[in-house]
Design a protein around this motif. Structure first.
Motif, PDB file in Angstrom:
ATOM      1  N   ASN A  49      -2.846  31.409  -3.300  1.00  0.00           N
ATOM      2  CA  ASN A  49      -3.090  31.552  -4.980  1.00  0.00           C
ATOM      3  C   ASN A  49      -2.323  30.227  -5.406  1.00  0.00           C
ATOM      4  O   ASN A  49      -1.306  29.881  -5.029  1.00  0.00           O
ATOM      5  CB  ASN A  49      -2.914  32.544  -5.483  1.00  0.00           C
ATOM      6  N   THR A  50      -2.874  29.836  -6.701  1.00  0.00           N
ATOM      7  CA  THR A  50      -2.088  28.524  -7.414  1.00  0.00           C
ATOM      8  C   THR A  50      -1.811  29.450  -8.668  1.00  0.00           C
ATOM      9  O   THR A  50      -2.362  29.879  -9.384  1.00  0.00           O
ATOM     10  CB  THR A  50      -2.710  27.532  -7.532  1.00  0.00           C
ATOM     11  N   LEU A  51      -0.464  29.462  -8.960  1.00  0.00           N
ATOM     12  CA  LEU A  51       0.092  30.184 -10.315  1.00  0.00           C
ATOM     13  C   LEU A  51       0.956  29.123 -11.078  1.00  0.00           C
ATOM     14  O   LEU A  51       1.908  28.182 -10.700  1.00  0.00           O
ATOM     15  CB  LEU A  51       0.893  31.221  -9.865  1.00  0.00           C
ATOM     16  N   HIS A  52       0.212  28.795 -12.252  1.00  0.00           N
ATOM     17  CA  HIS A  52       0.980  28.094 -13.170  1.00  0.00           C
ATOM     18  C   HIS A  52       1.774  28.932 -14.399  1.00  0.00           C
ATOM     19  O   HIS A  52       1.295  29.600 -14.965  1.00  0.00           O
ATOM     20  CB  HIS A  52      -0.006  27.084 -13.936  1.00  0.00           C
ATOM     21  N   GLY A  53       2.990  28.787 -14.482  1.00  0.00           N
ATOM     22  CA  GLY A  53       3.918  29.352 -15.582  1.00  0.00           C
ATOM     23  C   GLY A  53       3.769  30.902 -15.407  1.00  0.00           C
ATOM     24  O   GLY A  53       4.271  31.493 -16.321  1.00  0.00           O
ATOM     25  N   CYS A  54       3.686  31.366 -14.270  1.00  0.00           N
ATOM     26  CA  CYS A  54       3.785  32.642 -13.860  1.00  0.00           C
ATOM     27  C   CYS A  54       4.292  32.824 -12.215  1.00  0.00           C
ATOM     28  O   CYS A  54       4.063  32.110 -11.629  1.00  0.00           O
ATOM     29  CB  CYS A  54       2.657  33.558 -14.205  1.00  0.00           C
ATOM     30  N   GLY A  55       4.578  34.196 -11.995  1.00  0.00           N
ATOM     31  CA  GLY A  55       4.846  34.583 -10.785  1.00  0.00           C
ATOM     32  C   GLY A  55       4.272  35.558 -10.085  1.00  0.00           C
ATOM     33  O   GLY A  55       3.123  36.201 -10.335  1.00  0.00           O
ATOM     34  N   ASN A  69       1.080  30.391  -1.037  1.00  0.00           N
ATOM     35  CA  ASN A  69       0.813  30.351  -2.542  1.00  0.00           C
ATOM     36  C   ASN A  69       1.685  29.205  -2.921  1.00  0.00           C
ATOM     37  O   ASN A  69       2.871  28.945  -2.766  1.00  0.00           O
ATOM     38  CB  ASN A  69       1.483  31.699  -3.287  1.00  0.00           C
ATOM     39  N   GLN A  70       1.366  28.627  -4.175  1.00  0.00           N
ATOM     40  CA  GLN A  70       1.924  27.680  -5.048  1.00  0.00           C
ATOM     41  C   GLN A  70       2.324  28.111  -6.473  1.00  0.00           C
ATOM     42  O   GLN A  70       1.377  28.749  -7.010  1.00  0.00           O
ATOM     43  CB  GLN A  70       0.987  26.239  -5.384  1.00  0.00           C
ATOM     44  N   VAL A  71       3.644  28.054  -6.692  1.00  0.00           N
ATOM     45  CA  VAL A  71       4.111  28.853  -7.789  1.00  0.00           C
ATOM     46  C   VAL A  71       4.804  27.820  -8.665  1.00  0.00           C
ATOM     47  O   VAL A  71       5.691  27.287  -8.056  1.00  0.00           O
ATOM     48  CB  VAL A  71       5.026  30.111  -7.637  1.00  0.00           C
ATOM     49  N   GLY A  72       4.247  27.560  -9.871  1.00  0.00           N
ATOM     50  CA  GLY A  72       4.982  26.720 -10.772  1.00  0.00           C
ATOM     51  C   GLY A  72       5.592  27.459 -12.012  1.00  0.00           C
ATOM     52  O   GLY A  72       5.191  28.337 -12.546  1.00  0.00           O
TER      53      GLY A  72
END
Length: 130
Positions: A49-55, A69-72
């Motif tokens: 999964n790719t998460l932008h501004g969340c975890g 997963n990619q977490v930003g």
């Protein structure tokens, strides 16, 4: 956010989740609600999964696989887990821990924090917290 319960066989894979504002659960894009016992022998899989501004948050569970997963701009929070497999995740965050462990047993490898490899001393024998 994606909310799951550990009683079901759950795979959360290949999603892009973006949060501009928090929900009642803060800025958690994937979160487990602890309302039942784990279905025996059935893992929860959070993968690719790719998460932008969340975890991601996983708590009070056994046999959870969090991989690729990619977490930003947030973190992966893990608490009271046994049999965790944490591999190949990447977190980019300007501050904080990125990976938060509270009483976790399992294995980890190949994870990155702000572009650098990060290792955690997880084992099945002793719980780890940071």
């Amino acid at each position: 956010p994606v909310v799951y319960w550990k009683k079901a066989q759950v795979t959360i894979r290949g999603n892009t989740i973006t949060m501009d504002a928090g929900s009642s659960n803060g800025k958690l894009g994937v979160i487990e609600y602890d309302i039942s016992e784990r279905a025996i022998g059935v893992p929860t899989v959070i993968d690719g999964n790719t998460l932008h501004g969340c975890g991601i948050m996983a708590t009070d569970d056994v046999h959870v696989i969090i991989s690729g997963n990619q977490v930003g701009d947030y973190f992966i929070w893990m608490e009271n887990l046994t049999g965790l497999v944490l591999t190949g995740n990447s977190i980019e965050t300007p501050g904080g821990l990125g990976f938060v462990f509270r009483n976790v047993r399992g294995e980890a490898g190949g994870n990155m924090l702000n572009g650098a490899p990060v290792e955690f001393p997880l084992t099945d024998d002793e719980p780890y917290s940071n």
